[in-house]
Motif scaffolding. Structure first.
Motif, PDB file in Angstrom:
ATOM      1  N   LEU A 191       0.880  -1.169   0.000  1.00  0.00           N
ATOM      2  CA  LEU A 191       0.000   0.000   0.000  1.00  0.00           C
ATOM      3  C   LEU A 191       0.911   1.211   0.000  1.00  0.00           C
ATOM      4  O   LEU A 191       1.470   1.585   1.037  1.00  0.00           O
ATOM      5  CB  LEU A 191      -0.912  -0.010   1.239  1.00  0.00           C
ATOM      6  CG  LEU A 191      -1.942   1.118   1.339  1.00  0.00           C
ATOM      7  CD1 LEU A 191      -2.915   1.073   0.167  1.00  0.00           C
ATOM      8  CD2 LEU A 191      -2.691   1.034   2.655  1.00  0.00           C
ATOM      9  N   SER A 192       1.111   1.805  -1.162  1.00  0.00           N
ATOM     10  CA  SER A 192       2.151   2.817  -1.327  1.00  0.00           C
ATOM     11  C   SER A 192       1.648   4.020  -2.107  1.00  0.00           C
ATOM     12  O   SER A 192       0.710   3.918  -2.908  1.00  0.00           O
ATOM     13  CB  SER A 192       3.352   2.206  -2.061  1.00  0.00           C
ATOM     14  OG  SER A 192       4.338   3.179  -2.355  1.00  0.00           O
ATOM     15  N   ALA A 193       2.290   5.162  -1.870  1.00  0.00           N
ATOM     16  CA  ALA A 193       1.981   6.358  -2.651  1.00  0.00           C
ATOM     17  C   ALA A 193       2.593   6.257  -4.046  1.00  0.00           C
ATOM     18  O   ALA A 193       2.180   6.959  -4.967  1.00  0.00           O
ATOM     19  CB  ALA A 193       2.516   7.596  -1.938  1.00  0.00           C
ATOM     20  N   SER A 194       3.565   5.371  -4.210  1.00  0.00           N
ATOM     21  CA  SER A 194       4.274   5.243  -5.481  1.00  0.00           C
ATOM     22  C   SER A 194       3.594   4.243  -6.402  1.00  0.00           C
ATOM     23  O   SER A 194       3.242   3.137  -5.990  1.00  0.00           O
ATOM     24  CB  SER A 194       5.716   4.787  -5.239  1.00  0.00           C
ATOM     25  OG  SER A 194       6.352   4.449  -6.460  1.00  0.00           O
ATOM     26  N   ASP A 195       3.433   4.635  -7.668  1.00  0.00           N
ATOM     27  CA  ASP A 195       2.985   3.678  -8.679  1.00  0.00           C
ATOM     28  C   ASP A 195       4.052   3.545  -9.765  1.00  0.00           C
ATOM     29  O   ASP A 195       3.766   3.203 -10.914  1.00  0.00           O
ATOM     30  CB  ASP A 195       1.650   4.089  -9.284  1.00  0.00           C
ATOM     31  CG  ASP A 195       1.705   5.447  -9.982  1.00  0.00           C
ATOM     32  OD1 ASP A 195       2.773   6.107  -9.955  1.00  0.00           O
ATOM     33  OD2 ASP A 195       0.678   5.862 -10.569  1.00  0.00           O
ATOM     34  N   GLU A 196       5.307   3.823  -9.369  1.00  0.00           N
ATOM     35  CA  GLU A 196       6.419   3.722 -10.312  1.00  0.00           C
ATOM     36  C   GLU A 196       6.644   2.266 -10.710  1.00  0.00           C
ATOM     37  O   GLU A 196       6.553   1.356  -9.878  1.00  0.00           O
ATOM     38  CB  GLU A 196       7.701   4.279  -9.679  1.00  0.00           C
ATOM     39  CG  GLU A 196       7.679   5.779  -9.435  1.00  0.00           C
ATOM     40  CD  GLU A 196       7.633   6.571 -10.733  1.00  0.00           C
ATOM     41  OE1 GLU A 196       8.288   6.135 -11.711  1.00  0.00           O
ATOM     42  OE2 GLU A 196       6.945   7.602 -10.764  1.00  0.00           O
ATOM     43  N   ARG A 197       6.967   2.070 -11.959  1.00  0.00           N
ATOM     44  CA  ARG A 197       7.155   0.726 -12.504  1.00  0.00           C
ATOM     45  C   ARG A 197       8.153  -0.089 -11.691  1.00  0.00           C
ATOM     46  O   ARG A 197       7.886  -1.249 -11.339  1.00  0.00           O
ATOM     47  CB  ARG A 197       7.629   0.832 -13.957  1.00  0.00           C
ATOM     48  CG  ARG A 197       7.986  -0.490 -14.615  1.00  0.00           C
ATOM     49  CD  ARG A 197       8.490  -0.259 -16.035  1.00  0.00           C
ATOM     50  NE  ARG A 197       8.817  -1.501 -16.699  1.00  0.00           N
ATOM     51  CZ  ARG A 197       9.970  -2.157 -16.542  1.00  0.00           C
ATOM     52  NH1 ARG A 197      10.899  -1.660 -15.732  1.00  0.00           N
ATOM     53  NH2 ARG A 197      10.186  -3.286 -17.198  1.00  0.00           N
ATOM     54  N   ASP A 198       9.307   0.486 -11.388  1.00  0.00           N
ATOM     55  CA  ASP A 198      10.340  -0.256 -10.671  1.00  0.00           C
ATOM     56  C   ASP A 198       9.877  -0.676  -9.283  1.00  0.00           C
ATOM     57  O   ASP A 198      10.189  -1.781  -8.826  1.00  0.00           O
ATOM     58  CB  ASP A 198      11.624   0.575 -10.564  1.00  0.00           C
ATOM     59  CG  ASP A 198      12.347   0.698 -11.899  1.00  0.00           C
ATOM     60  OD1 ASP A 198      11.996  -0.051 -12.838  1.00  0.00           O
ATOM     61  OD2 ASP A 198      13.261   1.531 -11.999  1.00  0.00           O
TER      62      ASP A 198
END
Length: 216
Positions: free
Chosen positions: A84-91
């Motif tokens: 559950l993260s604020a990041s939706d970056e591919r890596d």
């Protein structure tokens, strides 16, 4: 009525967010067995609490969610990790999945989405924020088309240790069998994980069994 007697642990370094999520889940009937604010604390508390589901943030002061995921699954092989993260970056997404995470939600998810995701995750179902599932599937398709270099060759000692790991022996038991120290065993396990690009001891055991290393 859906059974919500699921043991949950919340890992996030922001106290207000962490406590808010824990409170929301408790209000929904989940059993929040632990919270943590970093990789080390998460690993230690997960080992003690043995949660069914771990809600995992990706960014923490002493490491990242992928590292914490692998460490927790080493201690709690029956647990499922839902990022559950604020990041939706591919890596970030791919690192989490490769470390063993079952699913990945961004923090913009609604409370009802989170509740449903925790329930699904507890049953081993993969849950992703819309769009991220396609990203993960696309990466696995790419790997299938281009698997890259052949599997690295393990040393004779690494293979010996791997055979014992596949039998379910602890590091101390393996050390006694092979007349080496438990620390040396762990070093060989770590080297094998890196060479084979596996996330944890569970995956290493599965690899060994699939390759017939669990028999003498």
């Amino acid at each position: 009525m859906t059974d919500k007697s699921v043991r949950v642990m919340v890992v996030d370094d922001h106290p207000m967010w962490r406590d808010g999520v824990a409170r929301d889940l408790a209000d929904e009937g989940f059993e929040v067995v632990a919270t943590a604010d970093g990789v080390r604390a998460a690993t230690e508390r997960a080992a003690a609490a043995q949660p069914d589901v771990v809600l995992m943030d990706m960014n923490m002061p002493d490491g990242n969610g992928a590292t914490a995921t692998a460490a927790i699954l080493e201690k709690c092989p029956d647990a499922h990790v839902l990022v559950l993260s604020a990041s939706d970056e591919r890596d970030d997404v791919l690192d989490a999945v490769k470390a063993g995470a079952t699913g990945y939600l961004v923090k913009s998810a609604q409370r009802a989405e989170l509740v449903a995701a925790v329930l699904a995750t507890s049953n081993g179902q993969a849950v992703f924020t819309p769009g991220l599932a396609g990203l993960v599937l696309g990466e696995y398709r790419r790997i299938a088309r281009d698997p890259g270099p052949s599997t690295p060759v393990l040393t004779e000692r690494e293979t010996q240790v791997l055979r014992e790991v596949a039998k379910g022996l602890s590091s101390r038991q393996i050390a006694n069998r092979l007349s080496i120290s438990p620390r040396t065993v762990e070093n060989h396990v770590g080297a094998s994980l890196r060479k084979l690009q596996l996330a944890n001891r569970v995956e290493l055991t599965r690899y060994a069994i699939e390759h017939g290393l669990d028999t003498d």
